[in-house]
Design an enzyme around this catalytic site. Structure first.
Site, PDB file in Angstrom:
ATOM      1  N   SER A 345      29.170 -14.280 -36.544  1.00 57.91           N
ATOM      2  CA  SER A 345      28.226 -15.351 -36.315  1.00 57.91           C
ATOM      3  C   SER A 345      27.342 -15.611 -37.530  1.00 57.91           C
ATOM      4  CB  SER A 345      27.408 -14.990 -35.071  1.00 57.91           C
ATOM      5  OG  SER A 345      26.888 -16.121 -34.463  1.00 57.91           O
ATOM      6  N   ASP A 356      32.137 -19.432 -50.496  1.00 59.63           N
ATOM      7  CA  ASP A 356      32.544 -20.799 -50.836  1.00 59.63           C
ATOM      8  C   ASP A 356      31.828 -21.329 -52.071  1.00 59.63           C
ATOM      9  OD1 ASP A 356      34.246 -20.752 -48.718  1.00 59.63           O
ATOM     10  OD2 ASP A 356      33.296 -22.377 -47.592  1.00 59.63           O
ATOM     11  N   LYS A 370      33.382 -15.950 -34.941  1.00 61.35           N
ATOM     12  CA  LYS A 370      32.615 -16.658 -33.918  1.00 61.35           C
ATOM     13  C   LYS A 370      31.870 -17.796 -34.600  1.00 61.35           C
ATOM     14  CE  LYS A 370      29.230 -17.391 -30.725  1.00 61.35           C
ATOM     15  NZ  LYS A 370      27.932 -18.096 -30.868  1.00 61.35           N
TER      16      LYS A 370
END
Length: 461
Positions: A345, A356, A370
């Site tokens: 999460s 990224d 999740k």
């Protein structure tokens, strides 16, 4: 956006990316004008950012809030899901037909309404969308100081199998000490089968007075194991940090165990202290971190990122929100992040943003997966409802739900290695910790590359 406190919202929606309820208390964090309430009924109102993604409570709900019939409670829950659920098809369920079915029934008591609501919500087939009766809702509302009472297990219902699954035991908790591991399936609680059991019901059964025992029967692979665990009061320190010697010089080691309300302040202090000690780089340990407060992950990401997207959330009508770095990072030194199957999460938001944006290398194993956001609100007088309202995506638009985040360098622990680290916590974050040792190696390479790229000072003449 500076985030101070987050808590339960009275009559309005609130955002959470917490993976699961905690067997000891339920931890869910969100944004809005916050009412923080601990188990001993201490209350504090804190101003926070207005959540404009959801409609305010209707006048009917306001009028009937303190004097609501059981049938009105059923309809209120239906209405909230109808307005806000992330999938406009309600997972291919005829939601209007469901309303007609449940409003035709007579309800003599709130307990009958609670049972019907559970049946109704279950039809959507989403384990994260769930109703909480007053006791379960009280269990979920905790003081975000980080003190829990119970055994210290983060639980979720597996989306595919629906089985009660351990996300991760809280470090140094009774469950952790007993040997409960991430991905363990809880089959029984004190001999009672968990087949078809709601997560909140399981939490209620596992909770109990300090010093009392609870027996958990778990399935690990093909092995069924019984654990007798004594409940305790658990104090959680969100951030732990230390200076570690490496071949490349001093490095900072920061372990973040939970995205609680005080985690950003603790993280800021840790980074500044290590910067003062002139460390050459950092290892951020998110292993076993099940998530918590959505905007805590954004705040912490901004401490490491000077620019770029952090996370975006999308509701059923399209993009709902996008969070960006704000140019106020505390350090640009090389960074490596440790993750595993218990990193979920909010941990995935932070690690995905760092990966990224090419700010950090991820070491370890694939994360939990999740990628859903829930709103949590009070319904009726004292019950609660969590509804999945959005999905979140990494800066590169990766949907991590059920997929997780794959590390840049995979380092798996054998069962023996995992047990050794559980039995000897002093070895975590040392070279006897195989994942940490690899992180030191990778960080060393990044530190050397960072030094080679650093502009050289001009020679004075």
């Amino acid at each position: 956006m500076a985030i101070t406190k987050r808590g339960l919202v009275l009559g309005a929606a609130a955002l959470t990316v917490s993976t699961a309820a905690i067997a000891g208390t339920g931890l869910h964090f969100f944004k809005g004008q916050a009412l923080l309430q601990s188990d001993d009924s201490k209350q504090q109102v804190a101003d926070a950012d207005k959540d404009t993604s959801l409609q305010p409570m209707s006048m009917l709900s306001l009028q009937s809030f303190f004097n609501q019939s059981p049938k009105e409670l059923v309809d209120e829950v239906w209405q909230i899901i109808d307005r806000t659920y992330v999938d406009g098809t309600f997972n291919q369920v005829d939601w209007k037909k469901v309303r007609n079915e449940y409003l035709k029934r007579p309800y003599k008591s709130n307990d009958e309404a609670y049972k019907a609501i559970r049946e109704m919500v279950k039809k959507i087939g989403d384990p994260y969308t769930r109703f909480m009766d007053p006791q379960e809702f009280r269990n979920m509302k905790i003081d975000t100081s980080g003190e829990l009472t119970g055994v210290g297990i983060q639980l979720a219902a597996d989306e595919k199998t629906k089985k009660l699954t351990v996300i991760a035991p809280i470090e140094d908790s009774p469950a952790f000490t007993a040997g409960i591991l991430s991905k363990d399936i809880i089959l029984k609680i004190d001999g009672k089968s968990t087949e078809g059991m709601d997560v909140n019901k399981a939490v209620t059964l596992i909770r109990g007075p300090v010093g009392t025992p609870v027996k958990l029967t778990i399935l690990r692979g093909t092995n069924q194991i019984d654990y007798a665990i004594k409940r305790a009061r658990i104090e959680i320190h969100a951030v732990k940090s230390s200076e570690v010697q490496s071949p490349q010089g001093k490095i900072g080691y920061i372990r973040l165990v939970q995205f609680s309300a005080n985690a950003p302040t603790d993280m800021q202090k840790a980074i500044k202290k290590l910067e003062d000690q002139q460390v050459a780089g950092y290892i951020l340990d998110l292993r076993g971190n099940p998530g918590g407060l959505l905007y805590t992950s954004v705040d912490i990401a901004r401490m490491w990122l000077s620019k770029g997207t952090i996370v975006s959330t999308k509701s059923r009508t399209g993009e709902q929100d996008r969070e960006q770095a704000n140019g106020r990072s505390l350090t640009n030194k090389p960074l490596v992040v440790l993750v595993d199957g218990g990193s979920a999460s909010a941990s995935e938001i932070l690690s995905g943003a760092l990966q990224d944006n090419r700010r950090a290398a991820l070491i370890g194993t694939k994360t939990f997966g999740k990628g859903l956001v829930q709103s949590v609100r009070q319904v009726g007088k004292d019950s609660g409802l969590a509804v999945t309202i959005a999905k979140y995506y990494t800066p590169n638009e990766r949907d991590i739900n059920k997929n997780g985040i794959t590390p840049d360098v995979e380092v798996k622990l054998t069962e023996a290695q995992g047990k050794a680290l559980v039995a000897n916590r002093d070895k975590v974050g040392t070279l006897e910790d195989p994942q940490f040792a690899k992180a030191v190696e990778v960080l060393g390479e990044r530190i050397q590359a960072f030094r080679n790229q650093a502009p050289r000072a001009e020679t004075k003449r």
